[in-house]
Design a protein around this motif. Structure first.
Motif, short mmCIF file in Angstrom:
data_model
loop_
_atom_site.label_atom_id
_atom_site.label_comp_id
_atom_site.label_asym_id
_atom_site.label_seq_id
_atom_site.Cartn_x
_atom_site.Cartn_y
_atom_site.Cartn_z
N GLU A 137 22.94 -23.23 52.36
CA GLU A 137 23.10 -23.56 50.95
C GLU A 137 24.56 -23.41 50.54
O GLU A 137 25.02 -22.30 50.31
N ASN A 139 27.51 -23.92 47.92
CA ASN A 139 27.79 -24.12 46.50
C ASN A 139 29.23 -24.56 46.29
O ASN A 139 30.14 -24.01 46.92
N THR A 235 15.58 -19.11 49.82
CA THR A 235 16.99 -19.16 49.47
C THR A 235 17.72 -17.99 50.09
O THR A 235 17.14 -16.92 50.29
N LYS A 237 20.80 -17.14 48.71
CA LYS A 237 21.83 -16.87 47.72
C LYS A 237 21.35 -15.87 46.67
O LYS A 237 20.34 -16.12 45.99
N ASP A 239 22.65 -15.18 43.73
CA ASP A 239 22.73 -15.69 42.36
C ASP A 239 21.54 -16.59 42.03
O ASP A 239 21.05 -16.59 40.89
N LYS A 240 21.02 -17.32 43.00
CA LYS A 240 19.85 -18.17 42.77
C LYS A 240 18.61 -17.32 42.53
O LYS A 240 17.78 -17.64 41.67
N SER A 243 18.78 -15.84 39.02
CA SER A 243 18.49 -16.88 38.03
C SER A 243 17.00 -17.17 37.96
O SER A 243 16.45 -17.33 36.86
N ASP A 244 16.33 -17.22 39.10
CA ASP A 244 14.89 -17.50 39.11
C ASP A 244 14.09 -16.33 38.56
O ASP A 244 13.09 -16.53 37.86
N PHE A 274 22.35 -25.27 41.85
CA PHE A 274 22.81 -24.17 41.01
C PHE A 274 24.02 -24.57 40.18
O PHE A 274 24.16 -24.17 39.02
N ASN A 402 17.48 -28.58 48.69
CA ASN A 402 16.62 -27.63 49.38
C ASN A 402 16.24 -28.16 50.76
O ASN A 402 15.75 -29.29 50.90
#
Length: 491
Positions: A137, A139, A235, A237, A239-240, A243-244, A274, A402
């Protein structure tokens, strides 16, 4: 926020602090007996606090260097903090809110019997120094860190970014042979209780001898493990995941695995990146449009090309059909086998590139595709137009953010291609309709998988295929707070 002050009762103070901080499995207390049998409690959060500093700068001085009469001191906490604690950053406070706030930052709290003042010691450590580089992933914006194989470090990464009293972390053990630790993380005041109960009941029913990673565990708790679509999101990450969790979802970590499971999920979020929320509105919506266009190309480009040249050549413009006829001259394979062979060849190269070291794998995928494609055209096995259509389809698969959803969509294109071979355009419609019917019938731990389109949630459409301004979008999607909607209707 109304402040609460510590008392002279040690046990009561511990209760006050634990009730104002997330008392999860890594909420630790260490009891010491000081000189003159005075009790002392050290409170810290494992993973956020540095144990070496606690042992060398707090525990060791308290147990071995105190030589005064503690009972005779007017303020034992003030005197001990100034004389014996060797950490360079300490603070005295009686405010429970201040103490709890510092505790969530990784600082250690020292409570002394018969004293209403706590010593706050800066023992915090940053776990982002231990992060791994993201491998899948990527970013454009945001942090570049990724989870590691250690459960406690991964949990502490979430706690560092989400300092919330409602953050709950529950510990589970799976696998009769390997006794693998796993943790469930969620915000107690945000996640729907029905969804949370379904997740917990599924985790409690997992019976297996061995759990190596999150993907293995997910197959035991999914409602429809045979469905081609992922009912959870993997994931790497932090930060993801944060956030979720804020949106009312839960995350599951398994010790020894550098990926987190996020659940429940809906179909549309697999096509959201993201950085969509960091980019300006028009740019973010353009990127989303491109991704959904890529989805349509993956599913229909090759089937439509096949149907046109096999059944409806008269629909193709004259100049274009001349080029296709010339390119297909002396091609021994029928159009279906020609397209299928190229699609399979691309999958062979892609899978082979994944199994090799990263540098060699990238070389194999790029150089191998160029060489084999050029050789196939020169040898007369494949036409150039077929290669262009196949290449367009392959490039489009890279636009899906994804990886698991990308695999699912790649497989579905073979399903529609086969239907197109036998039924023409009608076969393409059958394939797309059956996919939509399956999506509408699917759910992820009680949440409709094709929400917010089926059932229609108008407020959630502000962050679906298009994104409205951030101030107009819901922090928690309506789809994930079903019980609150039911309660409002009942009222």
């Amino acid at each position: 926020m109304e402040s609460t002050i510590l008392s002279n009762d040690l046990e009561k103070n511990i209760t006050l602090i634990s009730s104002n901080a997330p008392a999860n499995f890594n909420f630790k207390t260490r009891e010491l007996i000081l000189k003159d049998n005075i009790k002392c409690i050290i409170i810290y959060i494992e993973g956020l606090s540095k144990k070496e500093d606690i042992e060398s700068c707090i525990i060791s001085p308290l147990l071995s260097k105190i030589d005064c009469d503690i009972n005779a001191l007017l303020s034992p906490a003030s005197y001990i903090g100034k004389r014996y604690i060797t950490i360079n950053d300490i603070e005295l406070s009686s405010d429970v809110n201040v103490i709890s706030k510092n505790l969530k930052k990784g600082k250690s709290i020292i409570l002394i019997e018969h004293d209403n003042t706590a010593i706050i010691c800066n023992t915090s450590q940053s776990n982002f120094k231990k992060f791994a580089e993201s491998k899948i992933e990527e970013n454009i914006r945001g942090e570049k860190s990724a989870f590691v194989n250690n459960l406690h470090i991964n949990v502490s990464l979430i706690q560092e970014k989400l300092k919330n009293n409602n953050l709950k972390i529950e510990l589970y053990t799976f696998g009769e042979e390997n006794n693998c630790e796993a943790s469930l993380i969620y915000l107690e005041n945000t996640i729907d209780p029905d969804v949370l109960n379904k997740i917990k009941s599924k985790l409690q029913t997992v019976k297996t001898s061995y759990v190596p990673d999150t993907g293995y565990l997910m197959q035991f708790i999914e409602k429809r493990p045979l469905s081609i679509f992922p009912q959870s999101k993997l994931t790497e990450k932090p930060d993801k995941v944060v956030s979720d969790i804020i949106q009312g979802k839960a995350a599951i970590f398994v010790n020894g695995c550098a990926y987190a499971i996020v659940l429940p999920v809906v179909f549309v979020e697999f096509f959201q990146a993201f950085e969509d929320y960091s980019n300006r509105l028009i740019l973010a919506n353009f990127d989303r449009f491109i991704r959904f266009l890529a989805l349509l190309i993956i599913l229909t480009a090759s089937p439509i090309y096949l149907v046109l040249i096999k059944y409806y050549a008269s629909l193709i413009p004259l100049n274009l059909i001349k080029i296709i006829i010339i390119s297909r001259k002396n091609i021994p394979l029928p159009p279906f086998l020609e397209i299928l062979s190229m699609e399979l060849l691309i999958e062979f190269l892609r899978e082979g590139g994944l199994r090799l070291p990263s540098t060699i794998g990238q070389t194999l995928s790029i150089i191998g595709g160029i060489i084999i494609g050029d050789a196939a055209i020169k040898s007369g096995i494949v036409s150039p137009t077929t290669l262009v259509v196949t290449a367009l389809t392959v490039i489009s698969t890279f636009l899906i953010p994804n990886y698991e959803m990308s695999l699912s969509i790649r497989l579905l294109r073979f399903y529609i291609l086969i239907l197109a071979q036998f039924f023409g355009f009608f076969g393409i419609f059958i394939g797309l309709f059956s996919i939509f019917a399956h999506l509408i019938n699917l759910d992820s731990f009680g949440i409709p998988y094709f929400s917010p389109f089926a059932p229609m949630r108008f407020k959630d459409l502000k962050d679906s295929t298009v994104r409205y301004s951030l101030k107009d979008t819901n922090r928690i999607p309506i789809s994930f707070i079903r019980r609150k909607i039911k309660n409002k209707k009942n009222e």
